[in-house]
Design a protein around this motif. Structure first.
Motif, PDB file in Angstrom:
ATOM      1  N   ILE A   4       0.066   2.121   8.676  1.00 35.56           N
ATOM      2  CA  ILE A   4      -0.061   2.028  10.129  1.00 35.56           C
ATOM      3  C   ILE A   4      -1.105   0.979  10.515  1.00 35.56           C
ATOM      4  N   VAL A   5      -2.187   0.860   9.713  1.00 42.30           N
ATOM      5  CA  VAL A   5      -3.174  -0.204   9.952  1.00 42.30           C
ATOM      6  C   VAL A   5      -2.500  -1.575   9.862  1.00 42.30           C
TER       7      VAL A   5
ATOM      8  N   ASN B  67      -0.659   4.531   0.895  1.00 42.45           N
ATOM      9  CA  ASN B  67      -1.151   5.500   1.862  1.00 42.45           C
ATOM     10  C   ASN B  67      -0.516   5.249   3.234  1.00 42.45           C
TER      11      ASN B  67
ATOM     12  N   PHE C 112      -1.547   6.010   6.260  1.00 40.14           N
ATOM     13  CA  PHE C 112      -2.451   5.469   7.287  1.00 40.14           C
ATOM     14  C   PHE C 112      -2.690   3.977   7.091  1.00 40.14           C
ATOM     15  N   ARG C 113      -2.732   3.545   5.834  1.00 30.38           N
ATOM     16  CA  ARG C 113      -2.908   2.110   5.599  1.00 30.38           C
ATOM     17  C   ARG C 113      -1.711   1.319   6.111  1.00 30.38           C
TER      18      ARG C 113
ATOM     19  N   LYS D 172       0.823  -1.209   0.000  1.00 28.85           N
ATOM     20  CA  LYS D 172       0.000   0.000   0.000  1.00 28.85           C
ATOM     21  C   LYS D 172       0.856   1.257   0.000  1.00 28.85           C
TER      22      LYS D 172
END
Lengths: 278, 124, 84
Positions: free
Chosen positions: B35-36, B30, B32-33, B28
């Protein structure tokens, strides 16, 4: 993004790496103890559960621990049965063995973890520091039921959090989950009204006082028992509320510290700030 | 069947979670992705550490639940040492996640995007 | 018998983590991460670790998801444009 690798190649390569990783992990797992093969009696944890670490240390110091031909050494430590609400004056009087490991046997480790949490929280606050911008008029205000309901629920949640960390040595729980429960109650207050701000000075005072209290309790142990974070209070009968010496004191300090720190993290994430420096 | 499940199901779950998180981190763009994905890896690691402390006849390591954590000197409780390590690791995980998210918000304020490729182009 | 319930929970959390990979919107990915945390906390209870289960349910499923959504609200403008 002109000369970027195509997406298909990227995902195929990632699948390849993940497959290699998973095959390696499964090869490692074949030789690991699992299911019926796990034997706690061969591990150090046996001493923690039987609350017999001091005897083992004494045997180790006198040289008898390694004397009898290197057999399962920890099984040789003498064992005395523990009865709930009957046995008194144990080495560590907490009924919850996880709590006695976290606070008593490995208390210095916990002090380090609390320091790491403090560093992370202060990093968040430093990054999002700035002048507080007044929030624009939102289109949707929370209704009156939401406003009153979150305030009533906050009282109940706060009481439950205090219950969790005061009874940490008797029931499942402790300072860390208790603090998290209190912080989620404060998050509910944020959701109940636009522009809610907690008392920042109160949060700071709570956090620093509880952090200082942790270190001072450790120093009292250092000067009275000659070891940092040693238990200097009587341990009482296992299962009573007033048992286990200083464990409940330290868990109250940890609970207040974790609760105020996480509440401050949520506060600094939720507010809109504008940078004054750049 | 039951013995097979007791031996393997938790290990399969933790390895799958770690693999899925690694796939997210690798593919990925992004922030934030990513970090997910790191959070999912953390869940899998915690599950693995708890699973190697358990055996099928274990009881909770709390004397309130039962008097007989030890029968004739043999301990039958689950291993409390990995549980205490994981207990603190979860709280630390929340702190580091919040720090990473704050850094992500600051990156968005500076570059106006969360895509790692666009940030790399803007650096040049 | 409880091992069969655990098996169902394991299947559910693996499917949920796959949703976190393949969903287009970032918000649904974050919500499925919270569901994975909730399922893992249930597995902790089956593995005889109630302390860890309470902590994971309060932090992993509650506070962590909330902080993610709050941070997502701050960058909402860029997120919709960047996804594909």
């Amino acid at each position: 993004m002109k000369n970027d690798t195509p997406k298909v190649f990227k995902s195929i390569f990632a699948l390849f790496v993940v497959a290699i990783f998973m095959i390696g992990l499964f090869y490692a797992f074949v030789s690991m103890p699992k299911g019926w093969g796990v034997n706690v009696n061969n591990r150090v944890s046996r001493l923690y559960i039987l609350k017999n670490v001091r005897t083992a240390t004494r045997l180790l110091d006198s040289g008898k621990f390694f004397a009898k031909g290197m057999k399962p050494l920890r099984a040789e430590v003498p064992y005395k049965p523990i009865k709930f609400k009957k046995t008194a004056n144990l080495e560590d009087g907490a009924a919850n063995v996880v709590t006695s490991i976290v606070v008593d046997y490995r208390g210095f480790d916990t002090l380090g973890e609390v320091t790491v949490l403090f560093l992370a929280a202060s990093g968040v606050m430093m990054l999002l520091f700035g002048k507080r911008v007044k929030p624009k008029r939102k289109k949707t205000e929370p209704s009156l039921i939401m406003y009153v309901g979150t305030r009533i629920a906050f009282a109940v949640i706060f009481l439950f959090g205090i219950y969790i960390f005061v009874h940490g040595h008797l029931t499942p729980g402790g300072g860390f989950p208790g603090g998290a429960v209190i912080a989620s109650g404060i998050l509910g207050l944020f959701l109940g009204r636009n522009g809610y701000t907690p008392n920042h000075a109160g949060l700071k005072v709570f956090e620093s006082l509880s952090g200082i209290a942790f270190v001072i309790i450790g120093l009292i142990g250092l000067f009275s028992v000659k070891s940092f974070l040693a238990n200097f209070l009587p341990t009482g009968i296992i299962g009573n509320l007033y048992s286990a010496g200083f464990i409940s004191l330290i868990y109250i300090a940890i609970g207040m510290k974790v609760g105020s720190e996480l509440a401050a993290v949520v506060d600094s994430m939720i507010g809109d700030t504008k940078e004054e420096w750049s | 069947m039951q013995v097979f499940l007791q031996n393997w199901i938790y290990l399969i779950a933790s390895v799958s979670l770690i693999g899925v998180g690694l796939y997210i981190v690798l593919t990925k763009e992004n922030i934030f992705r990513i970090i997910v994905g790191l959070n999912i890896i953390e869940s899998g690691t915690n599950l693995f550490m708890i699973a190697i402390a358990w055996h099928p006849k274990a009881v909770m390591p709390i004397y309130t639940a039962t008097d007989h954590l030890a029968v004739n000197g043999k301990v039958i409780a689950a291993d409390p040492l990995p549980q205490s390590l994981v207990l603190t690791a979860i709280v630390i995980g929340l702190g580091t996640t919040a720090l990473a998210l704050a850094i992500g918000v600051k990156i968005f304020e500076k570059y106006g995007t969360l895509d790692v490729r666009k940030i790399k182009e803007a650096e040049k | 018998m409880i091992i069969y319930v655990a098996t169902i929970v394991v299947i559910v959390i693996i499917i949920t983590s796959l949703i976190a990979v393949f969903s287009k919107k970032l918000l649904s990915s974050i919500i499925s991460m919270g569901l994975v945390s909730l399922g893992v906390s249930g597995l902790f209870f089956f593995l005889q670790a109630p302390d860890v289960a309470i902590t994971e349910a309060a932090i992993g499923a509650g506070l962590s998801t909330a902080i993610f959504v709050i941070a997502l609200k701050k960058v909402k403008k860029g997120e919709t444009k960047d996804e594909e």
